[in-house]
Write a protein that holds these residues in place. Structure first.
Motif, PDB file in Angstrom:
ATOM      1  N   ASP A  53       0.818  -1.205   0.000  1.00  0.00           N
ATOM      2  CA  ASP A  53       0.000   0.000   0.000  1.00  0.00           C
ATOM      3  C   ASP A  53       0.857   1.262   0.000  1.00  0.00           C
ATOM      4  OD1 ASP A  53       0.768   0.639   2.626  1.00  0.00           O
ATOM      5  OD2 ASP A  53      -1.073  -0.125   3.528  1.00  0.00           O
ATOM      6  N   ALA A  54       0.204   2.407  -0.019  1.00  0.00           N
ATOM      7  CA  ALA A  54       0.911   3.680  -0.145  1.00  0.00           C
ATOM      8  C   ALA A  54       1.808   3.978   1.044  1.00  0.00           C
ATOM      9  CB  ALA A  54      -0.108   4.808  -0.328  1.00  0.00           C
ATOM     10  N   ASN A  55       1.538   3.357   2.201  1.00  0.00           N
ATOM     11  CA  ASN A  55       2.355   3.582   3.392  1.00  0.00           C
ATOM     12  C   ASN A  55       3.515   2.597   3.504  1.00  0.00           C
ATOM     13  OD1 ASN A  55       0.800   5.759   4.435  1.00  0.00           O
ATOM     14  ND2 ASN A  55      -0.733   4.294   5.158  1.00  0.00           N
ATOM     15  N   GLY A  56       3.575   1.628   2.594  1.00  0.00           N
ATOM     16  CA  GLY A  56       4.669   0.672   2.619  1.00  0.00           C
ATOM     17  C   GLY A  56       4.332  -0.676   3.206  1.00  0.00           C
ATOM     18  N   ALA A  57       3.076  -0.891   3.603  1.00  0.00           N
ATOM     19  CA  ALA A  57       2.675  -2.180   4.175  1.00  0.00           C
ATOM     20  C   ALA A  57       2.405  -3.184   3.057  1.00  0.00           C
ATOM     21  CB  ALA A  57       1.432  -2.007   5.038  1.00  0.00           C
ATOM     22  N   TYR A  58       2.997  -4.354   3.164  1.00  0.00           N
ATOM     23  CA  TYR A  58       2.687  -5.442   2.238  1.00  0.00           C
ATOM     24  C   TYR A  58       1.354  -6.069   2.632  1.00  0.00           C
ATOM     25  CZ  TYR A  58       7.570  -5.185   0.736  1.00  0.00           C
ATOM     26  OH  TYR A  58       8.780  -4.760   0.244  1.00  0.00           O
ATOM     27  N   TYR A  59       0.669  -6.640   1.648  1.00  0.00           N
ATOM     28  CA  TYR A  59      -0.560  -7.353   1.966  1.00  0.00           C
ATOM     29  C   TYR A  59      -0.723  -8.552   1.049  1.00  0.00           C
ATOM     30  CZ  TYR A  59      -2.483  -4.636  -1.971  1.00  0.00           C
ATOM     31  OH  TYR A  59      -2.697  -4.064  -3.204  1.00  0.00           O
ATOM     32  N   THR A  60      -1.441  -9.542   1.558  1.00  0.00           N
ATOM     33  CA  THR A  60      -1.810 -10.730   0.801  1.00  0.00           C
ATOM     34  C   THR A  60      -3.315 -10.910   0.915  1.00  0.00           C
ATOM     35  OG1 THR A  60       0.321 -11.830   1.126  1.00  0.00           O
ATOM     36  CG2 THR A  60      -1.561 -13.235   0.616  1.00  0.00           C
ATOM     37  N   ILE A  61      -3.942 -11.275  -0.194  1.00  0.00           N
ATOM     38  CA  ILE A  61      -5.380 -11.514  -0.241  1.00  0.00           C
ATOM     39  C   ILE A  61      -5.599 -12.905  -0.814  1.00  0.00           C
ATOM     40  CG2 ILE A  61      -7.593 -10.718  -1.195  1.00  0.00           C
ATOM     41  CD1 ILE A  61      -6.158  -7.982  -1.676  1.00  0.00           C
ATOM     42  N   ALA A  62      -6.564 -13.626  -0.272  1.00  0.00           N
ATOM     43  CA  ALA A  62      -6.928 -14.950  -0.803  1.00  0.00           C
ATOM     44  C   ALA A  62      -8.440 -15.009  -0.968  1.00  0.00           C
ATOM     45  CB  ALA A  62      -6.460 -16.052   0.134  1.00  0.00           C
ATOM     46  N   VAL A  63      -8.886 -15.471  -2.130  1.00  0.00           N
ATOM     47  CA  VAL A  63     -10.317 -15.625  -2.401  1.00  0.00           C
ATOM     48  C   VAL A  63     -10.568 -17.070  -2.796  1.00  0.00           C
ATOM     49  CG1 VAL A  63     -12.303 -14.806  -3.731  1.00  0.00           C
ATOM     50  CG2 VAL A  63     -10.418 -13.236  -3.216  1.00  0.00           C
ATOM     51  N   PRO A  64     -11.264 -17.846  -1.950  1.00  0.00           N
ATOM     52  CA  PRO A  64     -11.498 -19.250  -2.277  1.00  0.00           C
ATOM     53  C   PRO A  64     -12.455 -19.409  -3.448  1.00  0.00           C
ATOM     54  CG  PRO A  64     -12.709 -18.648  -0.313  1.00  0.00           C
ATOM     55  CD  PRO A  64     -11.860 -17.461  -0.662  1.00  0.00           C
ATOM     56  N   GLU A  65     -12.384 -20.545  -4.084  1.00  0.00           N
ATOM     57  CA  GLU A  65     -13.230 -20.801  -5.244  1.00  0.00           C
ATOM     58  C   GLU A  65     -14.707 -20.716  -4.875  1.00  0.00           C
ATOM     59  OE1 GLU A  65     -13.265 -23.892  -9.000  1.00  0.00           O
ATOM     60  OE2 GLU A  65     -12.481 -24.562  -7.064  1.00  0.00           O
ATOM     61  N   LYS A  66     -15.063 -21.293  -3.733  1.00  0.00           N
ATOM     62  CA  LYS A  66     -16.441 -21.221  -3.256  1.00  0.00           C
ATOM     63  C   LYS A  66     -16.516 -20.177  -2.145  1.00  0.00           C
ATOM     64  CE  LYS A  66     -17.480 -26.024  -4.443  1.00  0.00           C
ATOM     65  NZ  LYS A  66     -17.931 -27.352  -3.936  1.00  0.00           N
ATOM     66  N   TRP A  67     -16.478 -18.922  -2.571  1.00  0.00           N
ATOM     67  CA  TRP A  67     -16.431 -17.808  -1.633  1.00  0.00           C
ATOM     68  C   TRP A  67     -17.817 -17.558  -1.053  1.00  0.00           C
ATOM     69  CZ3 TRP A  67     -16.507 -12.009  -3.143  1.00  0.00           C
ATOM     70  CH2 TRP A  67     -16.277 -11.216  -2.010  1.00  0.00           C
ATOM     71  N   ASN A  68     -17.880 -17.376   0.272  1.00  0.00           N
ATOM     72  CA  ASN A  68     -19.153 -17.135   0.948  1.00  0.00           C
ATOM     73  C   ASN A  68     -19.540 -15.664   1.004  1.00  0.00           C
ATOM     74  OD1 ASN A  68     -17.473 -16.057   2.904  1.00  0.00           O
ATOM     75  ND2 ASN A  68     -17.828 -17.673   4.415  1.00  0.00           N
ATOM     76  N   LYS A  69     -18.799 -14.824   0.313  1.00  0.00           N
ATOM     77  CA  LYS A  69     -19.044 -13.377   0.215  1.00  0.00           C
ATOM     78  C   LYS A  69     -18.757 -12.625   1.517  1.00  0.00           C
ATOM     79  CE  LYS A  69     -20.267 -13.601  -4.086  1.00  0.00           C
ATOM     80  NZ  LYS A  69     -20.028 -15.050  -4.273  1.00  0.00           N
ATOM     81  N   ALA A  70     -18.009 -13.264   2.425  1.00  0.00           N
ATOM     82  CA  ALA A  70     -17.561 -12.601   3.655  1.00  0.00           C
ATOM     83  C   ALA A  70     -16.037 -12.531   3.645  1.00  0.00           C
ATOM     84  CB  ALA A  70     -18.046 -13.343   4.888  1.00  0.00           C
ATOM     85  N   LEU A  71     -15.502 -11.514   4.292  1.00  0.00           N
ATOM     86  CA  LEU A  71     -14.065 -11.256   4.319  1.00  0.00           C
ATOM     87  C   LEU A  71     -13.565 -11.313   5.751  1.00  0.00           C
ATOM     88  CD1 LEU A  71     -11.339 -10.080   3.148  1.00  0.00           C
ATOM     89  CD2 LEU A  71     -12.354  -7.805   3.520  1.00  0.00           C
ATOM     90  N   VAL A  72     -12.427 -11.963   5.959  1.00  0.00           N
ATOM     91  CA  VAL A  72     -11.713 -11.924   7.233  1.00  0.00           C
ATOM     92  C   VAL A  72     -10.455 -11.086   7.041  1.00  0.00           C
ATOM     93  CG1 VAL A  72     -10.436 -13.236   8.966  1.00  0.00           C
ATOM     94  CG2 VAL A  72     -12.580 -14.141   8.047  1.00  0.00           C
ATOM     95  N   VAL A  73     -10.344  -9.993   7.776  1.00  0.00           N
ATOM     96  CA  VAL A  73      -9.136  -9.165   7.790  1.00  0.00           C
ATOM     97  C   VAL A  73      -8.327  -9.567   9.016  1.00  0.00           C
ATOM     98  CG1 VAL A  73      -8.218  -6.823   7.870  1.00  0.00           C
ATOM     99  CG2 VAL A  73     -10.333  -7.284   6.628  1.00  0.00           C
ATOM    100  N   HIS A  74      -7.037  -9.784   8.832  1.00  0.00           N
ATOM    101  CA  HIS A  74      -6.186 -10.332   9.891  1.00  0.00           C
ATOM    102  C   HIS A  74      -5.181  -9.305  10.397  1.00  0.00           C
ATOM    103  CE1 HIS A  74      -3.912 -13.348  12.111  1.00  0.00           C
ATOM    104  NE2 HIS A  74      -2.810 -12.849  11.575  1.00  0.00           N
TER     105      HIS A  74
END
Length: 423
Positions: free
Chosen positions: A40-61
């Motif tokens: 991101d613009a502040n220098g933080a790395y991020y990883t995102i994972a979207v499963p094939e059968k996504w339940n349309k909810a997101l968990v931010v860690h």
């Protein structure tokens, strides 16, 4: 990811928002998951994972630590691999490395929320859950007090007493260790007050510190009677388990240095004034000889502002903590329980415990049971229940086979029963 899901994700984006580049998923992530990485613009790395059968909810860690080195993409990849159960349960997952290493709860909370806003714009999830682990539990608890946009939160092994008192047992360890060992610093070295953790210009490494601990306390199976007595005294007084003694001393050395020198302008937020140390073979000599220090009120207030919690939670919060956690003692939950109660928000908090002696991770079956209970609470408005969580876990364990160890009857003693209050 199947073609329809990929099309749906792409079609949901506005012209100003684009998915970051895809990346290989870690080995534990279920097949069919699509992973993305960016910075991101502040220098933080991020990883995102979207499963094939996504339940349309997101968990931010929110991850634990804090890490003292520079942020790396490996941090978020490892976190995804460790909590791949979230994708297995159908959730999209997103984790941040934070913009820098070192202490800073509000900084980490801002980076967490930046990621939530970024991924929410990309994926348009219907629900957003927040998961904080260890110090990340403190970060996550602070995040939901500062920011909107979360539907519920899971706090696991959380450091929930806040920085102003949540590290007091490490303050005590720093002082008590030096009383018995006298080699951190050595008499021949430049002296400094123990609340600094370590001189700002010291080149000591974790390996060097471990060497000093072994020099004073020996190693299992080959300790002299004197070394064994010193070890017994330190463990009895601080109530820190032997297996995590060195890791706690690492924190009280290197992270204290970061807090004091890098975050608080060389001012002291820590105190052991008024503490009566008990449990050694000679408490009178210990209390007469241990180094004493009092906190700078302004420095302590700044640390409290950064990391202490108000308990003003407006969403369902479920915490899970091992009774024998050797790193963040289970009594942190008592501190948080009291804080939430004083804020009049006890109806938004459910705490449950396992009989394990672990800190870094629970079993996949336990995470799945906790997330399903939390999601049901958020959806129905019917408060979660430790007994129902414990009862649901064995069913999920047929899938995951990693074990269930919930004890729904357990209630931890007060924080002060484990950590002596300061004057």
């Amino acid at each position: 990811m199947n073609v329809l899901l990929a099309f749906a994700l792409t079609a949901s984006l506005t012209s100003a928002v684009h998915l970051p580049p895809t990346a290989p998923c870690p080995e534990n992530v279920p097949a069919g998951t699509t992973c993305y990485e960016g910075r991101d613009a502040n220098g933080a790395y991020y990883t995102i994972a979207v499963p094939e059968k996504w339940n349309k909810a997101l968990v931010v860690h929110s991850h634990g630590g804090p890490d003292l080195g520079d942020p790396t993409p490996e941090r978020t990849r490892d976190d995804l691999n460790r909590w791949a159960v979230m994708a297995e349960e159908g959730y999209a997952w997103a984790g941040t490395s934070y913009r820098r290493g070192g202490y800073g709860t509000r900084m980490a909370a801002e980076d967490t929320d930046n990621l939530r806003r970024t991924v929410s714009a990309m994926l348009k999830p219907r629900k957003v859950f927040l998961h904080g682990q260890s110090w990340g539990g403190n970060v996550a608890a602070k995040t939901i007090e500062l920011y909107q946009g979360y539907d519920a939160a899971l706090l696991t092994s959380g450091v929930l007493a806040g920085g102003s008192r949540g590290y007091d047992y490490r303050v005590d360890l720093r002082a008590v260790y030096q009383y018995y060992c006298g080699n951190h610093p050595r008499p021949s070295e430049v002296q400094y007050p123990l609340w600094q953790g370590l001189r700002a210009d010291s080149t000591m490494t974790t390996a060097g510190l471990r060497g000093r601990v072994e020099e004073c306390l020996g190693v299992a199976g080959s300790r002299t009677p004197e070394q064994q007595r010193k070890l017994d005294d330190i463990l009895a007084v601080t109530k820190i388990p032997e297996e995590t003694l060195t890791s706690h001393l690492n924190f009280a050395t290197f992270t204290f240095r970061d807090i004091v020198h890098n975050r608080l302008g060389n001012r002291n937020p820590f105190s052991n004034t008024g503490v009566t140390y008990r449990g050694s073979h000679d408490d009178k000599a210990l209390n007469a000889g241990v180094e004493r220090f009092a906190a700078d009120p302004a420095a302590r207030a700044e640390l409290a502002h950064d990391s202490d919690l108000t308990g003003k939670i407006g969403i369902p919060v479920l915490s899970v903590h091992a009774i024998g956690d050797p790193t963040a003692f289970v009594e942190h939950e008592s501190a948080y329980r009291d804080t939430v109660r004083k804020a009049g928000r006890s109806h938004n908090l459910v705490q449950t415990f396992t009989t394990e002696a672990t800190h870094s991770a629970f079993s996949d079956s336990e995470y799945a049971a906790a997330m399903r209970s939390l999601a049901a609470w958020e959806k129905s408005g019917v408060r979660s229940n430790p007994f129902l969580i414990a009862a649901s876990c064995p069913v999920l364990d047929r899938k995951y086979g990693t074990g269930c160890f919930f004890d729904p009857r357990y209630r931890p003693a007060s924080y002060e029963s484990r950590v002596a209050p300061r004057a």
